[in-house]
Scaffold this motif. Structure first.
Motif, mmCIF file in Angstrom:
data_model
loop_
_atom_site.group_PDB
_atom_site.id
_atom_site.type_symbol
_atom_site.label_atom_id
_atom_site.label_comp_id
_atom_site.label_asym_id
_atom_site.label_seq_id
_atom_site.Cartn_x
_atom_site.Cartn_y
_atom_site.Cartn_z
ATOM 1 N N PRO A 1 0.830 -1.211 0.000
ATOM 2 C CA PRO A 1 0.000 0.000 0.000
ATOM 3 C C PRO A 1 0.860 1.255 0.000
ATOM 4 C CG PRO A 1 -0.744 -1.578 1.667
ATOM 5 C CD PRO A 1 0.578 -2.068 1.168
ATOM 6 N N ARG A 2 0.513 2.210 -0.841
ATOM 7 C CA ARG A 2 1.269 3.458 -0.868
ATOM 8 C C ARG A 2 0.781 4.365 0.265
ATOM 9 N NH1 ARG A 2 -3.146 4.763 -4.106
ATOM 10 N NH2 ARG A 2 -3.651 6.989 -4.260
ATOM 11 N N PRO A 3 1.586 5.339 0.679
ATOM 12 C CA PRO A 3 1.139 6.257 1.735
ATOM 13 C C PRO A 3 -0.109 7.014 1.306
ATOM 14 C CG PRO A 3 3.504 6.474 1.349
ATOM 15 C CD PRO A 3 2.973 5.618 0.242
ATOM 16 N N GLN A 4 -1.057 7.117 2.207
ATOM 17 C CA GLN A 4 -2.264 7.905 1.982
ATOM 18 C C GLN A 4 -2.614 8.608 3.279
ATOM 19 O OE1 GLN A 4 -5.419 6.162 -0.669
ATOM 20 N NE2 GLN A 4 -4.283 4.277 -0.379
ATOM 21 N N GLY A 5 -3.403 9.694 3.164
ATOM 22 C CA GLY A 5 -3.705 10.488 4.331
ATOM 23 C C GLY A 5 -4.584 9.765 5.336
ATOM 24 N N PRO A 6 -4.403 10.118 6.626
ATOM 25 C CA PRO A 6 -3.411 11.087 7.109
ATOM 26 C C PRO A 6 -2.006 10.482 7.158
ATOM 27 C CG PRO A 6 -4.707 10.224 8.929
ATOM 28 C CD PRO A 6 -5.301 9.647 7.685
ATOM 29 N N HIS A 7 -1.079 11.169 6.500
ATOM 30 C CA HIS A 7 0.317 10.730 6.478
ATOM 31 C C HIS A 7 1.173 11.968 6.236
ATOM 32 C CE1 HIS A 7 3.358 7.454 5.915
ATOM 33 N NE2 HIS A 7 4.004 8.444 5.322
ATOM 34 N N ARG A 8 2.250 12.085 7.021
ATOM 35 C CA ARG A 8 3.096 13.269 6.965
ATOM 36 C C ARG A 8 4.541 12.877 6.677
ATOM 37 N NH1 ARG A 8 -1.201 13.698 10.602
ATOM 38 N NH2 ARG A 8 -0.396 11.631 11.089
ATOM 39 N N THR A 9 5.143 13.544 5.699
ATOM 40 C CA THR A 9 6.541 13.313 5.351
ATOM 41 C C THR A 9 7.269 14.650 5.322
ATOM 42 O OG1 THR A 9 6.055 11.347 4.017
ATOM 43 C CG2 THR A 9 8.139 12.469 3.585
ATOM 44 N N LEU A 10 8.417 14.724 5.982
ATOM 45 C CA LEU A 10 9.261 15.917 5.971
ATOM 46 C C LEU A 10 10.515 15.606 5.164
ATOM 47 C CD1 LEU A 10 9.736 18.827 7.062
ATOM 48 C CD2 LEU A 10 10.983 17.761 8.969
ATOM 49 N N VAL A 11 10.788 16.437 4.160
ATOM 50 C CA VAL A 11 11.988 16.283 3.333
ATOM 51 C C VAL A 11 12.903 17.461 3.622
ATOM 52 C CG1 VAL A 11 12.912 16.019 1.001
ATOM 53 C CG2 VAL A 11 10.627 15.133 1.541
ATOM 54 N N THR A 12 14.064 17.189 4.199
ATOM 55 C CA THR A 12 14.992 18.248 4.553
ATOM 56 C C THR A 12 16.285 18.105 3.759
ATOM 57 O OG1 THR A 12 16.125 19.358 6.400
ATOM 58 C CG2 THR A 12 15.979 16.962 6.500
ATOM 59 N N GLY A 13 17.027 19.188 3.667
ATOM 60 C CA GLY A 13 18.288 19.163 2.926
ATOM 61 C C GLY A 13 18.791 20.576 2.712
ATOM 62 N N GLY A 14 20.019 20.687 2.259
ATOM 63 C CA GLY A 14 20.608 21.986 1.982
ATOM 64 C C GLY A 14 20.178 22.528 0.637
ATOM 65 N N ALA A 15 20.714 23.683 0.283
ATOM 66 C CA ALA A 15 20.390 24.307 -0.993
ATOM 67 C C ALA A 15 20.850 23.409 -2.149
ATOM 68 C CB ALA A 15 21.062 25.677 -1.087
ATOM 69 N N ARG A 16 19.971 23.263 -3.159
ATOM 70 C CA ARG A 16 20.270 22.468 -4.353
ATOM 71 C C ARG A 16 20.655 21.025 -4.017
ATOM 72 N NH1 ARG A 16 17.492 25.277 -7.066
ATOM 73 N NH2 ARG A 16 18.193 26.695 -8.705
ATOM 74 N N SER A 17 20.023 20.481 -2.978
ATOM 75 C CA SER A 17 20.311 19.108 -2.561
ATOM 76 C C SER A 17 19.431 18.088 -3.271
ATOM 77 C CB SER A 17 20.111 18.969 -1.050
ATOM 78 O OG SER A 17 18.753 19.269 -0.711
ATOM 79 N N GLY A 18 18.353 18.574 -3.916
ATOM 80 C CA GLY A 18 17.397 17.668 -4.543
ATOM 81 C C GLY A 18 16.155 17.432 -3.708
ATOM 82 N N LYS A 19 15.969 18.245 -2.647
ATOM 83 C CA LYS A 19 14.847 18.006 -1.744
ATOM 84 C C LYS A 19 13.499 18.283 -2.397
ATOM 85 C CE LYS A 19 15.544 22.513 0.552
ATOM 86 N NZ LYS A 19 16.658 22.933 -0.334
ATOM 87 N N SER A 20 13.385 19.349 -3.194
ATOM 88 C CA SER A 20 12.106 19.638 -3.857
ATOM 89 C C SER A 20 11.775 18.565 -4.890
ATOM 90 C CB SER A 20 12.161 21.010 -4.530
ATOM 91 O OG SER A 20 12.211 22.047 -3.566
ATOM 92 N N THR A 21 12.790 18.098 -5.618
ATOM 93 C CA THR A 21 12.561 17.038 -6.596
ATOM 94 C C THR A 21 12.086 15.771 -5.916
ATOM 95 O OG1 THR A 21 14.247 17.937 -8.074
ATOM 96 C CG2 THR A 21 13.654 15.627 -8.378
ATOM 97 N N GLU A 22 12.666 15.423 -4.775
ATOM 98 C CA GLU A 22 12.236 14.235 -4.036
ATOM 99 C C GLU A 22 10.794 14.378 -3.577
ATOM 100 O OE1 GLU A 22 11.871 10.736 -1.770
ATOM 101 O OE2 GLU A 22 13.188 11.273 -3.448
ATOM 102 N N ALA A 23 10.421 15.549 -3.092
ATOM 103 C CA ALA A 23 9.043 15.761 -2.649
ATOM 104 C C ALA A 23 8.070 15.583 -3.806
ATOM 105 C CB ALA A 23 8.902 17.152 -2.034
ATOM 106 N N GLU A 24 8.422 16.110 -4.969
ATOM 107 C CA GLU A 24 7.556 15.980 -6.138
ATOM 108 C C GLU A 24 7.454 14.532 -6.598
ATOM 109 O OE1 GLU A 24 9.310 18.665 -8.907
ATOM 110 O OE2 GLU A 24 8.879 20.438 -7.675
#
Length: 329
Positions: A146-169
């Motif tokens: 089963p894939r994650p479905q709500g309610p479900h919370r994920t935090l993606v952290t990282g430095g500048a240009r680390s790829g964090k926004s791409t991972e979230a998408e």
């Protein structure tokens, strides 16, 4: 890959010779194979753009329905999830992939850096990853996790240009309904063309059906949200909140800290109680030099504390670095 041990699905979605009892139809969504027992297998198309299948609509009462006949759900769908993983979200949105549809992800090759990474992404999308030459039945004998479905919370952290926004998408590409919460300032091409260009690049890489909300009231958005939400990012939200309370000035109002603290706690409460599948991006702070200004040090302290709070209330926390992702257990 052999389907039902009767015919082959070749690279690119071509279907080999089929027995007379099967029918193969070219549709707007891909190649549809129907078996004598009524089973339906779709080899999904890879071309971009909205699917012509009838999408669900909502009336003012909030009930979902269809403008005409609803789309037909299939039993199994094979998707080139390396080249266009968002196809899974499109098909879910159109009703072609339902809760009883098995999603099979193929096409790793050079599009994704390793089979392990492809399998990791497929798990997030609720898809199976067969190996070359696999024999599969329709429906399959083994189902995806089963894939994650709500309610479900994920935090993606990282430095500048680390790829964090791409991972979230990437995590939300297979979702049928996504709200993109943009917390940064609206771009003004005349005043700051470089920032406007960055924002435009983000917009262009999002799937066509994602809905963007530019907002600083994240707490309210999280309270009313259903489906999936991508927050990008907590750092820009905090910067705007500090600006609202005059905390970037040399002389900070006496009540500013208390007002900001109330906003932080309201956001945390909404994060804790949301019913949505939320993926939030944030900036990793504290690894670099000490900020030279008082306001910079305040920002670092508040964001570091906010990251800890949000992380403690999340099912998943991941760190992005150099385009790679590490799960923080």
């Amino acid at each position: 890959m052999t389907v039902d041990d009767r015919f082959r699905v070749r690279e690119g979605g071509a279907v080999g010779p089929v027995p007379p009892t099967y029918t193969v139809t070219s549709t707007a969504d891909g190649t549809l194979v129907e078996g004598p027992d009524g089973g339906r297998l779709l080899i999904a198309r890879t071309s971009p753009g909205p699917l012509p299948a009838v999408p669900p609509v909502e009336d003012p009462s909030g009930r979902s329905g269809y403008a005409s006949a609803p789309p037909q759900q299939v039993d199994m769908v094979v998707v080139d999830a390396a080249q266009r993983p968002e196809t899974i979200g499109e098909l879910r949105r159109a009703g072609i992939i339902g809760v009883t549809t098995a999603v099979v992800a193929v096409g790793g090759d050079h599009w994704v850096r390793s089979p392990e990474e492809f399998a990791r992404r497929a798990r997030l999308w609720g898809a199976l990853v067969p190996s070359d030459g696999s024999v599969m039945s329709c429906p399959p004998s083994v189902w995806p996790e089963p894939r994650p479905q709500g309610p479900h919370r994920t935090l993606v952290t990282g430095g500048a240009r680390s790829g964090k926004s791409t991972e979230a998408e990437v995590r939300l590409l297979a979702e049928p309904r996504v709200v993109y919460a943009a917390t940064g300032p609206s771009p003004d091409p005349a005043q700051d063309p470089e920032w406007a260009g960055r924002v435009q690049q983000h917009v262009e890489r999002r799937p066509w059906w994602w809905h963007t909300e530019e907002t600083s009231d994240l707490a309210e958005l999280l309270r009313r949200a259903r489906g999936a939400v991508l927050v990008d990012c907590l750092g820009t939200w905090l910067a705007a909140a500090m600006d609202r309370h005059g905390m970037w000035a040399d002389e900070v109002p006496a009540e500013a800290e208390e007002a900001l603290e109330a906003e932080l706690r309201a956001l945390l409460e909404a994060w804790r109680g949301t019913r949505a599948y939320v993926v939030a991006v944030t900036n990793e702070v504290g690894s670099g030099v000490v900020p030279a200004t008082r306001a910079g040090r305040l920002f670092r302290d508040h964001l570091g504390r906010l990251n800890q709070w949000v992380g403690s209330e999340s099912e998943d926390v991941v760190l992005a670095a150099a385009g790679r992702v590490v799960e923080l257990r």
